[in-house]
Design a protein around this motif. Structure first.
Motif, PDB file in Angstrom:
ATOM      1  N   VAL A  96      48.241  40.606  30.141  1.00  0.00           N
ATOM      2  CA  VAL A  96      48.796  41.810  30.759  1.00  0.00           C
ATOM      3  C   VAL A  96      50.303  41.614  30.932  1.00  0.00           C
ATOM      4  N   GLN A  97      51.022  42.701  30.959  1.00  0.00           N
ATOM      5  CA  GLN A  97      52.457  42.615  31.203  1.00  0.00           C
ATOM      6  C   GLN A  97      52.733  42.461  32.693  1.00  0.00           C
ATOM      7  N   ALA A  98      53.875  41.903  33.005  1.00  0.00           N
ATOM      8  CA  ALA A  98      54.285  41.756  34.399  1.00  0.00           C
ATOM      9  C   ALA A  98      54.252  43.122  35.087  1.00  0.00           C
ATOM     10  N   GLY A  99      53.722  43.114  36.313  1.00  0.00           N
ATOM     11  CA  GLY A  99      53.570  44.356  37.060  1.00  0.00           C
ATOM     12  C   GLY A  99      52.224  45.017  36.871  1.00  0.00           C
ATOM     13  N   GLY A 100      51.464  44.535  35.917  1.00  0.00           N
ATOM     14  CA  GLY A 100      50.158  45.107  35.630  1.00  0.00           C
ATOM     15  C   GLY A 100      49.074  44.566  36.530  1.00  0.00           C
ATOM     16  N   SER A 101      47.844  44.945  36.191  1.00  0.00           N
ATOM     17  CA  SER A 101      46.690  44.577  37.009  1.00  0.00           C
ATOM     18  C   SER A 101      45.567  44.034  36.131  1.00  0.00           C
ATOM     19  N   LEU A 102      44.773  43.171  36.731  1.00  0.00           N
ATOM     20  CA  LEU A 102      43.563  42.656  36.109  1.00  0.00           C
ATOM     21  C   LEU A 102      42.517  42.457  37.190  1.00  0.00           C
ATOM     22  N   LYS A 103      41.260  42.431  36.768  1.00  0.00           N
ATOM     23  CA  LYS A 103      40.177  42.183  37.714  1.00  0.00           C
ATOM     24  C   LYS A 103      39.281  41.088  37.160  1.00  0.00           C
ATOM     25  N   LEU A 104      38.971  40.130  38.011  1.00  0.00           N
ATOM     26  CA  LEU A 104      38.040  39.067  37.678  1.00  0.00           C
ATOM     27  C   LEU A 104      36.754  39.263  38.456  1.00  0.00           C
ATOM     28  N   ALA A 105      35.645  38.873  37.852  1.00  0.00           N
ATOM     29  CA  ALA A 105      34.355  38.951  38.513  1.00  0.00           C
ATOM     30  C   ALA A 105      33.606  37.649  38.298  1.00  0.00           C
ATOM     31  N   CYS A 106      32.804  37.284  39.279  1.00  0.00           N
ATOM     32  CA  CYS A 106      32.011  36.062  39.199  1.00  0.00           C
ATOM     33  C   CYS A 106      30.677  36.309  39.877  1.00  0.00           C
ATOM     34  N   VAL A 107      29.607  35.946  39.212  1.00  0.00           N
ATOM     35  CA  VAL A 107      28.284  36.092  39.797  1.00  0.00           C
ATOM     36  C   VAL A 107      27.568  34.749  39.726  1.00  0.00           C
ATOM     37  N   ALA A 108      26.883  34.422  40.805  1.00  0.00           N
ATOM     38  CA  ALA A 108      26.142  33.173  40.887  1.00  0.00           C
ATOM     39  C   ALA A 108      24.670  33.424  40.591  1.00  0.00           C
ATOM     40  N   SER A 109      24.037  32.439  39.983  1.00  0.00           N
ATOM     41  CA  SER A 109      22.601  32.504  39.737  1.00  0.00           C
ATOM     42  C   SER A 109      21.999  31.134  40.003  1.00  0.00           C
ATOM     43  N   GLY A 110      20.673  31.122  40.137  1.00  0.00           N
ATOM     44  CA  GLY A 110      19.988  29.871  40.454  1.00  0.00           C
ATOM     45  C   GLY A 110      19.679  29.807  41.936  1.00  0.00           C
ATOM     46  N   ASN A 111      19.853  28.654  42.507  1.00  0.00           N
ATOM     47  CA  ASN A 111      19.536  28.439  43.917  1.00  0.00           C
ATOM     48  C   ASN A 111      20.722  28.874  44.785  1.00  0.00           C
ATOM     49  N   ILE A 112      20.886  30.188  44.927  1.00  0.00           N
ATOM     50  CA  ILE A 112      22.093  30.746  45.525  1.00  0.00           C
ATOM     51  C   ILE A 112      22.007  30.935  47.034  1.00  0.00           C
ATOM     52  N   PHE A 113      20.872  30.693  47.607  1.00  0.00           N
ATOM     53  CA  PHE A 113      20.650  31.090  48.994  1.00  0.00           C
ATOM     54  C   PHE A 113      21.537  30.356  49.991  1.00  0.00           C
ATOM     55  N   SER A 114      21.952  29.141  49.640  1.00  0.00           N
ATOM     56  CA  SER A 114      22.748  28.360  50.583  1.00  0.00           C
ATOM     57  C   SER A 114      24.253  28.547  50.400  1.00  0.00           C
ATOM     58  N   ILE A 115      24.658  29.379  49.427  1.00  0.00           N
ATOM     59  CA  ILE A 115      26.099  29.569  49.188  1.00  0.00           C
ATOM     60  C   ILE A 115      26.732  30.282  50.371  1.00  0.00           C
ATOM     61  N   ASN A 116      27.756  29.684  50.952  1.00  0.00           N
ATOM     62  CA  ASN A 116      28.406  30.245  52.142  1.00  0.00           C
ATOM     63  C   ASN A 116      29.889  30.543  51.901  1.00  0.00           C
ATOM     64  N   VAL A 117      30.441  30.025  50.808  1.00  0.00           N
ATOM     65  CA  VAL A 117      31.839  30.286  50.470  1.00  0.00           C
ATOM     66  C   VAL A 117      31.912  30.552  48.970  1.00  0.00           C
ATOM     67  N   MET A 118      32.644  31.598  48.609  1.00  0.00           N
ATOM     68  CA  MET A 118      32.927  31.845  47.186  1.00  0.00           C
ATOM     69  C   MET A 118      34.385  32.234  47.052  1.00  0.00           C
ATOM     70  N   GLY A 119      34.974  31.823  45.957  1.00  0.00           N
ATOM     71  CA  GLY A 119      36.380  32.155  45.793  1.00  0.00           C
ATOM     72  C   GLY A 119      36.896  31.819  44.422  1.00  0.00           C
ATOM     73  N   TRP A 120      38.206  31.901  44.292  1.00  0.00           N
ATOM     74  CA  TRP A 120      38.893  31.677  43.033  1.00  0.00           C
ATOM     75  C   TRP A 120      40.007  30.649  43.212  1.00  0.00           C
ATOM     76  N   TYR A 121      40.067  29.747  42.263  1.00  0.00           N
ATOM     77  CA  TYR A 121      41.153  28.785  42.142  1.00  0.00           C
ATOM     78  C   TYR A 121      41.834  29.030  40.802  1.00  0.00           C
ATOM     79  N   ARG A 122      43.031  28.473  40.643  1.00  0.00           N
ATOM     80  CA  ARG A 122      43.698  28.552  39.340  1.00  0.00           C
ATOM     81  C   ARG A 122      44.401  27.240  39.037  1.00  0.00           C
ATOM     82  N   GLN A 123      44.611  27.031  37.743  1.00  0.00           N
ATOM     83  CA  GLN A 123      45.217  25.769  37.317  1.00  0.00           C
ATOM     84  C   GLN A 123      46.071  26.005  36.083  1.00  0.00           C
ATOM     85  N   THR A 124      47.246  25.396  36.068  1.00  0.00           N
ATOM     86  CA  THR A 124      48.121  25.389  34.907  1.00  0.00           C
ATOM     87  C   THR A 124      48.257  23.952  34.416  1.00  0.00           C
TER      88      THR A 124
END
Length: 121
Positions: free
Chosen positions: A12-40
């Motif tokens: 995307v060009q500077a000033g633009g927008s993007l959307k990320l999505a993440c879905v968990a599957s499996g033994n998800i019942f104990s998940i208490n925190v979800m989020g996004w990290y990034r790395q260069t």
């Protein structure tokens, strides 16, 4: 075991927008925190945004560098999390990873495979 599947990202060009999505599957019942990290290349993975306390309503947290530009949202029952990124800057270019943390210390954490976000100037 928990699997995280990410979608979104791209170029995307500077000033633009993007959307990320993440879905968990499996033994998800104990998940208490979800989020996004990034790395260069050559840098440590850094927190971008997360929702803590999913099992009790959820509280969003943001890195200072993205406050006011990024919005994290999620569904505690379905264990999915979205990251809406607006006013993107070239310095937001990175591989973005979804993360999930269990209520139980011996479980996880879990990571997605990563999705590339590239912001051109």
């Amino acid at each position: 075991q928990v699997q995280l599947v990410e979608s979104g990202g791209g170029l995307v060009q500077a000033g633009g927008s993007l959307k990320l999505a993440c879905v968990a599957s499996g033994n998800i019942f104990s998940i208490n925190v979800m989020g996004w990290y990034r790395q260069t290349p050559g840098k440590q993975r850094e927190l971008v945004a997360q929702i803590t306390g999913l099992l009790s309503g959820g509280t969003p947290n943001y890195a200072d560098s993205v406050k006011g530009r990024f919005t994290i949202s999620g569904d505690s029952a379905k264990k999915l999390v979205n990251l809406e990124m607006n006013s993107l800057k070239p310095e937001d270019t990175a591989v973005y990873y979804c993360n999930a943390v269990s209520l139980w210390p011996d479980d996880g954490p879990w990571w997605g495979q990563g999705t590339q976000v590239t912001v051109s100037s």
